[in-house]
Design a protein around this motif. Structure first.
Motif, PDB file in Angstrom:
ATOM      1  N   ALA A  58      -8.401  -6.056   0.291  1.00 39.85           N
ATOM      2  CA  ALA A  58      -7.601  -5.376   1.302  1.00 39.85           C
ATOM      3  C   ALA A  58      -6.174  -5.915   1.341  1.00 39.85           C
ATOM      4  CB  ALA A  58      -8.260  -5.538   2.665  1.00 39.85           C
ATOM      5  N   SER A  59      -6.041  -7.236   1.421  1.00 41.11           N
ATOM      6  CA  SER A  59      -4.700  -7.810   1.516  1.00 41.11           C
ATOM      7  C   SER A  59      -3.901  -7.579   0.238  1.00 41.11           C
ATOM      8  CB  SER A  59      -4.771  -9.308   1.847  1.00 41.11           C
ATOM      9  OG  SER A  59      -5.543 -10.007   0.908  1.00 41.11           O
ATOM     10  N   SER A  60      -4.582  -7.610  -0.907  1.00 44.10           N
ATOM     11  CA  SER A  60      -3.872  -7.358  -2.164  1.00 44.10           C
ATOM     12  C   SER A  60      -3.399  -5.915  -2.235  1.00 44.10           C
ATOM     13  CB  SER A  60      -4.755  -7.695  -3.366  1.00 44.10           C
ATOM     14  OG  SER A  60      -5.753  -6.726  -3.582  1.00 44.10           O
ATOM     15  N   LEU A 104       4.021   2.719  -0.432  1.00 43.11           N
ATOM     16  CA  LEU A 104       2.847   3.503  -0.078  1.00 43.11           C
ATOM     17  C   LEU A 104       2.200   2.949   1.187  1.00 43.11           C
ATOM     18  CD1 LEU A 104       1.157   4.027  -3.570  1.00 43.11           C
ATOM     19  CD2 LEU A 104       2.900   5.412  -2.447  1.00 43.11           C
ATOM     20  N   LYS A 105       1.496   3.816   1.911  1.00 46.82           N
ATOM     21  CA  LYS A 105       0.789   3.401   3.117  1.00 46.82           C
ATOM     22  C   LYS A 105      -0.661   3.052   2.790  1.00 46.82           C
ATOM     23  CE  LYS A 105       3.637   6.376   6.082  1.00 46.82           C
ATOM     24  NZ  LYS A 105       3.639   7.537   7.018  1.00 46.82           N
ATOM     25  N   THR A 106      -1.250   2.188   3.612  1.00 50.27           N
ATOM     26  CA  THR A 106      -2.646   1.799   3.387  1.00 50.27           C
ATOM     27  C   THR A 106      -3.445   1.866   4.684  1.00 50.27           C
ATOM     28  OG1 THR A 106      -1.967  -0.530   3.660  1.00 50.27           O
ATOM     29  CG2 THR A 106      -2.227   0.286   1.408  1.00 50.27           C
ATOM     30  N   VAL A 107      -4.713   2.256   4.531  1.00 45.58           N
ATOM     31  CA  VAL A 107      -5.679   2.214   5.621  1.00 45.58           C
ATOM     32  C   VAL A 107      -6.842   1.363   5.142  1.00 45.58           C
ATOM     33  CG1 VAL A 107      -7.186   3.522   7.165  1.00 45.58           C
ATOM     34  CG2 VAL A 107      -5.001   4.508   6.411  1.00 45.58           C
ATOM     35  N   ILE A 108      -7.098   0.260   5.840  1.00 45.14           N
ATOM     36  CA  ILE A 108      -8.052  -0.744   5.383  1.00 45.14           C
ATOM     37  C   ILE A 108      -9.214  -0.881   6.357  1.00 45.14           C
ATOM     38  CG2 ILE A 108      -8.333  -3.114   4.599  1.00 45.14           C
ATOM     39  CD1 ILE A 108      -6.242  -1.574   2.989  1.00 45.14           C
ATOM     40  N   ALA A 123       0.719  -8.110   8.331  1.00 41.72           N
ATOM     41  CA  ALA A 123       2.079  -8.438   7.898  1.00 41.72           C
ATOM     42  C   ALA A 123       2.585  -7.425   6.877  1.00 41.72           C
ATOM     43  CB  ALA A 123       2.119  -9.845   7.307  1.00 41.72           C
ATOM     44  N   TYR A 124       1.693  -6.914   6.044  1.00 40.39           N
ATOM     45  CA  TYR A 124       2.072  -5.929   5.027  1.00 40.39           C
ATOM     46  C   TYR A 124       2.136  -4.506   5.579  1.00 40.39           C
ATOM     47  CZ  TYR A 124       0.973  -9.670   1.662  1.00 40.39           C
ATOM     48  OH  TYR A 124       0.939 -10.841   0.958  1.00 40.39           O
ATOM     49  N   GLY A 125       1.873  -4.342   6.872  1.00 38.76           N
ATOM     50  CA  GLY A 125       2.020  -3.034   7.489  1.00 38.76           C
ATOM     51  C   GLY A 125       0.828  -2.109   7.343  1.00 38.76           C
TER      52      GLY A 125
END
Length: 412
Positions: free
Chosen positions: A142-144, A154-158, A174-176
């Motif tokens: 996830a963090s990577s 790009l956006k992420t949903v984790i 922190a990475y948004g």
């Protein structure tokens, strides 16, 4: 994609053209994990030792001919790969093995090997004009993903299980990333991520489902071989959760073997915690993988239902390797030992592979005449709670020199 031949189902062996953008076999469904097949004849013609010696990009992208990506500009990505390979002189003397190397993946941009898979996922998403990437993870994947995606806009949903360590959650935020903490275990997080990805059409970074991500992970094996001047060790030890990393390690060595750059494929030692060991239990009892509890401090490999069992089982079997388990106590001991002896701070899952080597040497699975590479998959700062359990508390005293002298004398 020049050197990609086709995709092939690991169950029914049906092949699909490389131009077809699918995740799993159309006949076997979700369990039909795909293998990326390379054109070894073409690769052998173009990729030689001279290719590597003349290549100036010291990152994972120096291995782009081996990857299922179109010609892409990698210059703006995070610097993933070309991590240090240390000869662990102190530990190899204590274990009495021929040579012992530690591949420190904790120095990747988000501090784990998972950056290799996530970098490929991000570039693949860009190819497909996707602007949101999603996955489930116990933390590192996830963090990577969040870090590599942020770099490329790009956006992420984790989706993470409730047990995910606070350090990894802080990275994600922190990475948004949009972080969904699922009130359940990894299985629950995975299932919700799958439903959400299907519903919204996000790009799927789940490594067990996405065949391209094992290809990213295999660059660690390509790198190890090159750093050893293509004289690979007898064994390579890998901690195992979903099975994707050990599958990637095998694939990387197989690619090099098929094009003649290495003379053997190392035997793979798959190491699991005894609190979550579906691969080991299936191996010992000679049966199919069954769901197990996720009862271990090594959260990165706490996967009770591995989603990539076929590739992982084949990796160990075809390399003439074996499986082994270690306890959480042995894992904690190894965090301290690796730090004291070699100056490398590993998270629990990261040092599990080294704990496995220690046990394998004791049980004479690994012989004194054999050499070993340990892949240390993640930095200890990922999980400072268990890191502190392993190393204990600092010495506390008042600012008084006489008190200090007494303590120093006792330490001596």
């Amino acid at each position: 994609m020049k050197y990609i031949k086709n995709y092939q189902c690991t169950i029914c062996h049906k092949t699909f053209p490389k131009e077809e953008e699918i995740m799993t076999c159309t006949d076997c469904g979700e369990k039909g994990i795909l293998e990326v097949n390379l054109d070894y004849d073409l690769l052998k013609r173009d990729i030689t030792k001279e290719y590597f010696s003349n290549h100036t990009d010291y990152s994972m992208w120096r291995y782009s001919p081996f990857l299922p990506l179109k010609d892409t500009d990698f210059s703006n990505t995070l610097h993933v790969g070309w991590t240090p390979l240390y000869q662990a002189h102190n530990i190899e003397k204590e274990l009495k093995v021929k040579n012992l190397y530690i591949k420190d993946e904790g120095v990747n941009p988000t501090a784990s090997l998972k950056d290799r898979a996530s970098a490929v996922a991000v570039m693949k998403a860009i190819e497909l004009n996707k602007d949101v990437i999603s996955c489930s993870s116990t933390g590192n994947a996830a963090s990577s993903l969040a870090g590599n995606a942020a770099r490329m806009g790009l956006k992420t949903v984790i989706f993470v299980p409730k047990r995910a360590p606070i350090g990894k959650l802080a990275q994600l935020l922190a990475y948004g990333a949009t972080v969904i903490s699922v009130n359940g275990d990894y299985k629950d997080a995975f299932n919700l991520s799958k439903e959400s990805i299907d519903h919204y059409g996000w790009y799927n970074r789940n490594a067990a489902i996405n065949p391209h991500l094992v290809e990213g992970k295999k660059t660690v094996a390509l790198e190890i071989a090159e750093q050893l001047d293509f004289q690979v060790t007898d064994w390579v030890s890998v901690s195992v959760g979903d099975g994707c990393t050990i599958a990637g390690v095998y694939k990387g060595f197989k690619d090099l073997y098929e094009i003649g750059l290495i003379r053997k494929i190392p035997k793979l030692l798959g190491v699991q915690s005894d609190g979550c060991a579906p691969f080991y239990e299936a191996f010992i009892e000679d049966r199919k993988i069954e769901e197990t509890e996720e009862n271990t401090i090594a959260d990165s490999i706490a996967v009770g239902i591995p989603r990539n069992p076929v590739k992982a089982i084949n990796a160990v079997k075809k390399s003439s390797g074996t499986w082994i388990t270690v306890s959480d106590e042995e894992i904690l001991d190894e965090i301290k030992y690796l730090g004291h002896q070699e100056g490398i701070f590993g998270e629990p899952a990261g040092v599990t592979a080294l704990a496995g080597v220690r046990k394998a040497v004791k049980e004479q699975i690994i012989k004194e005449t054999e050499s070993v590479t340990v892949i240390m998959t993640g930095n200890g700062l990922k999980d400072t709670v268990n890191g502190s359990k392993a190393v204990g508390e600092p010495i506390k005293l008042d600012p008084n020199l006489n008190d200090l002298i007494k303590i120093i004398d006792e330490v001596k």
